[in-house]
Design a protein around this motif. Structure first.
Motif, PDB file in Angstrom:
ATOM      1  N   VAL A  66       1.124  -1.204  -0.064  1.00 33.30           N
ATOM      2  CA  VAL A  66      -0.031  -0.030  -0.047  1.00 33.30           C
ATOM      3  C   VAL A  66       0.891   1.198   0.055  1.00 33.30           C
ATOM      4  N   PRO A  67       0.245   2.304  -0.434  1.00 38.63           N
ATOM      5  CA  PRO A  67       1.065   3.657  -0.464  1.00 38.63           C
ATOM      6  C   PRO A  67       1.212   4.215   1.072  1.00 38.63           C
ATOM      7  N   LEU A  68       1.898   5.147   1.036  1.00 33.16           N
ATOM      8  CA  LEU A  68       2.143   6.014   2.185  1.00 33.16           C
ATOM      9  C   LEU A  68       1.769   7.447   1.814  1.00 33.16           C
ATOM     10  N   ILE A  69       0.905   7.983   2.636  1.00 29.85           N
ATOM     11  CA  ILE A  69       0.454   9.592   2.279  1.00 29.85           C
ATOM     12  C   ILE A  69       0.913  10.058   3.502  1.00 29.85           C
ATOM     13  N   VAL A  70       1.572  11.330   3.494  1.00 27.55           N
ATOM     14  CA  VAL A  70       2.205  12.044   4.523  1.00 27.55           C
ATOM     15  C   VAL A  70       1.567  13.453   4.591  1.00 27.55           C
ATOM     16  N   ASP A  71       0.986  13.708   5.746  1.00 23.83           N
ATOM     17  CA  ASP A  71       0.660  15.146   5.868  1.00 23.83           C
ATOM     18  C   ASP A  71       1.757  15.933   6.499  1.00 23.83           C
ATOM     19  N   GLU A  72       2.432  16.523   5.458  1.00 21.25           N
ATOM     20  CA  GLU A  72       3.934  17.269   5.759  1.00 21.25           C
ATOM     21  C   GLU A  72       3.498  18.748   5.765  1.00 21.25           C
ATOM     22  N   ALA A  73       2.491  18.979   6.383  1.00 18.74           N
ATOM     23  CA  ALA A  73       1.686  20.541   6.271  1.00 18.74           C
ATOM     24  C   ALA A  73       2.968  21.224   6.953  1.00 18.74           C
TER      25      ALA A  73
ATOM     26  N   SER B 218       1.610  19.567   1.627  1.00 20.66           N
ATOM     27  CA  SER B 218       2.651  20.521   1.949  1.00 20.66           C
ATOM     28  C   SER B 218       2.087  22.015   2.047  1.00 20.66           C
ATOM     29  N   SER B 219       1.900  22.302   3.291  1.00 19.05           N
ATOM     30  CA  SER B 219       1.367  23.523   3.644  1.00 19.05           C
ATOM     31  C   SER B 219       2.245  24.664   3.500  1.00 19.05           C
ATOM     32  N   THR B 220       2.489  25.174   2.407  1.00 18.64           N
ATOM     33  CA  THR B 220       3.684  26.138   1.979  1.00 18.64           C
ATOM     34  C   THR B 220       3.579  27.285   2.737  1.00 18.64           C
ATOM     35  N   HIS B 221       2.331  27.729   3.099  1.00 17.16           N
ATOM     36  CA  HIS B 221       2.208  29.072   3.607  1.00 17.16           C
ATOM     37  C   HIS B 221       2.736  28.669   5.082  1.00 17.16           C
ATOM     38  N   LYS B 222       2.891  27.981   5.586  1.00 16.09           N
ATOM     39  CA  LYS B 222       3.200  27.979   7.085  1.00 16.09           C
ATOM     40  C   LYS B 222       4.453  28.367   7.537  1.00 16.09           C
ATOM     41  N   LEU B 223       5.555  27.740   6.733  1.00 17.85           N
ATOM     42  CA  LEU B 223       6.983  27.998   6.886  1.00 17.85           C
ATOM     43  C   LEU B 223       7.896  28.433   5.685  1.00 17.85           C
ATOM     44  N   ALA B 224       7.262  28.097   4.682  1.00 20.17           N
ATOM     45  CA  ALA B 224       8.040  28.275   3.303  1.00 20.17           C
ATOM     46  C   ALA B 224       7.674  29.457   2.639  1.00 20.17           C
ATOM     47  N   GLY B 225       6.806  30.457   3.271  1.00 22.16           N
ATOM     48  CA  GLY B 225       6.652  31.743   2.644  1.00 22.16           C
ATOM     49  C   GLY B 225       5.617  32.325   1.770  1.00 22.16           C
ATOM     50  N   SER B 226       4.526  31.195   1.453  1.00 20.34           N
ATOM     51  CA  SER B 226       3.723  31.755   0.557  1.00 20.34           C
ATOM     52  C   SER B 226       2.599  32.356   1.456  1.00 20.34           C
TER      53      SER B 226
ATOM     54  N   GLN C  19      -3.307  30.384   3.312  1.00 18.62           N
ATOM     55  CA  GLN C  19      -4.163  29.504   2.610  1.00 18.62           C
ATOM     56  C   GLN C  19      -3.824  28.822   1.501  1.00 18.62           C
ATOM     57  N   SER C  20      -2.551  28.963   0.982  1.00 19.81           N
ATOM     58  CA  SER C  20      -1.944  28.545  -0.213  1.00 19.81           C
ATOM     59  C   SER C  20      -1.236  27.301   0.334  1.00 19.81           C
ATOM     60  N   ALA C  21      -1.106  26.248  -0.713  1.00 25.49           N
ATOM     61  CA  ALA C  21      -0.382  25.093  -0.090  1.00 25.49           C
ATOM     62  C   ALA C  21      -0.142  24.261  -1.524  1.00 25.49           C
ATOM     63  N   MET C  22       0.432  23.129  -1.442  1.00 20.57           N
ATOM     64  CA  MET C  22       0.779  22.112  -2.490  1.00 20.57           C
ATOM     65  C   MET C  22       0.378  20.673  -2.143  1.00 20.57           C
ATOM     66  N   LEU C  23       0.379  20.131  -3.093  1.00 24.54           N
ATOM     67  CA  LEU C  23      -0.092  18.308  -3.016  1.00 24.54           C
ATOM     68  C   LEU C  23       1.056  17.960  -4.082  1.00 24.54           C
TER      69      LEU C  23
END
Length: 516
Positions: free
Chosen positions: A219-226, A251-259, A262-266
């Protein structure tokens, strides 16, 4: 008080207009020429520089005399374009396609989707595709509430893997590969494994080992790396989940990556499940993504990616600032650093250096009271508070006034004052153990329900998700029996300074919705 913390360390096929395929490569140590650009952001900026007569949405039409322009500036409204514009995101090989391909390259993904409803949207998408893989999701119990929302949307059964819990701090960490493997052994119809790394407090799980356990079970692994969108972009940071074998990563890009908020990536990895997952994720993405996705949020993702890839020195400076705070806290001796105790937990392999978790009780004040006084008396905002601790975060590229924070922290009153949350001998309330599961989340959510007083709800089946905020980890799930311990915990959280219970019917959690 004059506390100095000076340190000299320097550290082309048809597809959705907001997703694009790209070849999988590891995060580059030296960015390619393409990574120096932000094609979508540049296209939006160029579009805004033209003399438009705007007779379309948004309705503010970038009018220079509007209230929006007066408060936020005319530049903001001028950049606020709707989707489906020639030269930006309409057609083939658009600037948006280029931005998505660069993001996939940067994170080492086969394909990346830009999200404008946060990582919660990514978690819902990931949950919605799992019924194509099996009947039951093997889930870390301390996932974000959006994963439970995804269970409601998907109708999946769930087998929960309990995380380690720090009994002194009252916080949950992660899960071990051994516990995941054991859960998979007793779940023959498993669809996927779903874990969180890093935790709200910065605890990083052994994602590689968990991925091996999931893949060994087919089975695949899904990671909430927000909270780990910045991982892998500097030698002082942990590796990102994709590089360690995860198959689908939020990937919750707005948290610590600077966007922008409410912006994020999958991100979808190149691997044995990619061919199956890609069309499913793309279709689920279309179900939950707004048809009016914000150009401002999307452009901010493009810019955040460029900054992460091309400015490692800025990331190093941010890590250095966080190290200075931890060093000062240790040297002054009043408070302690929570991550210094992570070695005691087998599920934790590293700590995120941009998270600063401080045990405030050691200094004679609860975390809730410390956060409240820092905000009120010192104009210092921290991310989260519990009875025991506060968590401050430093985003990539940010180098805040660490001396100001350390000094404000050490001027907090001690011992506990009479108005401190939890004072008067109440003591710290432990995380409640979950009640027994009687229904799936979807079954409970859609069942006939009635609202009763909280004390009458004990022993009955919850129809709602109830999650203490922060950090947003569900304490009661739809389909679970409500316990007296959970009611006490949620009510005390709700009455603490800055406390909030997501899903509660009233601010004090005096009433609960239960299945009839």
């Amino acid at each position: 008080m004059n506390i100095r913390t000076t340190d000299h360390r320097t550290p082309s096929s048809s597809h959705s207009p907001t997703s694009a395929p790209a070849a999988a490569v590891p995060p580059p140590s030296r960015p390619g020429v393409g990574q120096l650009r932000a094609p979508y952001a540049e296209a939006v900026l160029g579009h805004a520089g033209r003399d438009w007569l705007r007779l379309n949405v948004p309705g503010h039409a970038a009018a220079p005399g509007s209230d929006l322009a007066g408060v936020f500036g005319a530049r903001i409204t001028a950049l606020d374009f709707p989707p489906l514009l020639d030269g930006i995101d309409l057609g083939s090989d658009t600037p948006l396609d280029g931005a998505l391909a660069l993001a996939a390259e940067a994170w080492g993904a086969r394909r990346t989707w830009f999200l404008t409803n946060g990582a919660s949207q990514g978690n819902q998408i990931a949950s919605m595709v799992t019924p194509a893989l099996g009947r039951t999701l093997v889930v870390q119990r301390s996932v974000h509430s959006s994963v439970i929302d995804g269970l409601v949307l998907s109708g999946m059964d769930a087998v929960f893997v309990q995380p380690s819990v720090d009994p002194e701090q009252g916080i949950a960490h992660g899960v071990t590969a051994a516990d995941v493997a054991a859960a998979l052994e007793r779940t023959p119809d498993a669809a996927a494994v779903y874990i969180v790394s890093p935790s709200y407090f910065g605890a990083v799980a052994d994602v590689g080992a968990v991925a091996d356990a999931a893949h060994a079970a087919g089975v695949p692994l899904i990671v909430d790396e927000a909270w780990g969108s910045h991982f892998g972009f500097h030698p002082d940071l942990p590796a990102n989940a994709l590089s360690l074998g995860a198959d689908l990563v939020t990937s919750s890009t707005h948290k610590l990556a600077g966007s922008l908020t409410q912006s994020a990536m999958l991100h979808l990895a190149e691997g044995p499940f990619a061919d199956l997952l890609e069309p499913l994720v793309d279709r689920a993405f279309r179900l939950v993504q707004s048809t009016s996705a914000s150009a401002l949020l999307t452009a901010s993702l493009d810019l955040a990616r460029r900054n992460l890839v091309t400015d490692a020195d800025a990331t190093g400076s941010s890590v250095g600032a966080a190290d200075r705070v931890r060093g000062a806290v240790r040297a002054l001796g009043r408070f302690t650093v929570v991550s210094d105790g992570f070695h005691a937990f087998p599920d934790i392999v590293r700590a995120d250096p941009l998270r600063i978790a401080i045990d405030t009780r050691a200094g004679g004040i609860t975390g809730h009271e410390a956060k409240r006084r820092l905000f009120r008396d010192h104009q210092v905002m921290v991310e989260v508070a519990t009875d025991a601790a506060i968590v401050a975060v430093i985003g990539v590229g940010s180098v805040p006034d660490t001396d100001r924070f350390v000094e404000a922290l050490h001027t907090l009153p001690s011992p506990l004052t009479t108005d401190s949350a939890g004072a008067g001998g109440a003591g710290m309330l432990r995380l409640p153990a979950p009640g027994a599961t009687k229904l799936t989340a979807r079954e409970a959510f859609l069942s006939p329900a009635v609202v009763v007083a909280a004390e009458e709800a004990v022993g009955r089946i919850s129809a709602d998700t109830l999650a203490a905020y922060p950090p947003g980890i569900p304490n009661v799930l739809p389909g679970e029996v409500i316990t007296a311990e959970a009611v006490r915990f949620l009510q005390r959280t709700a009455t603490a300074p800055n406390g909030h219970v997501r899903g509660a019917l009233d601010p004090g959690v005096t009433r609960l919705r239960v299945v009839v």
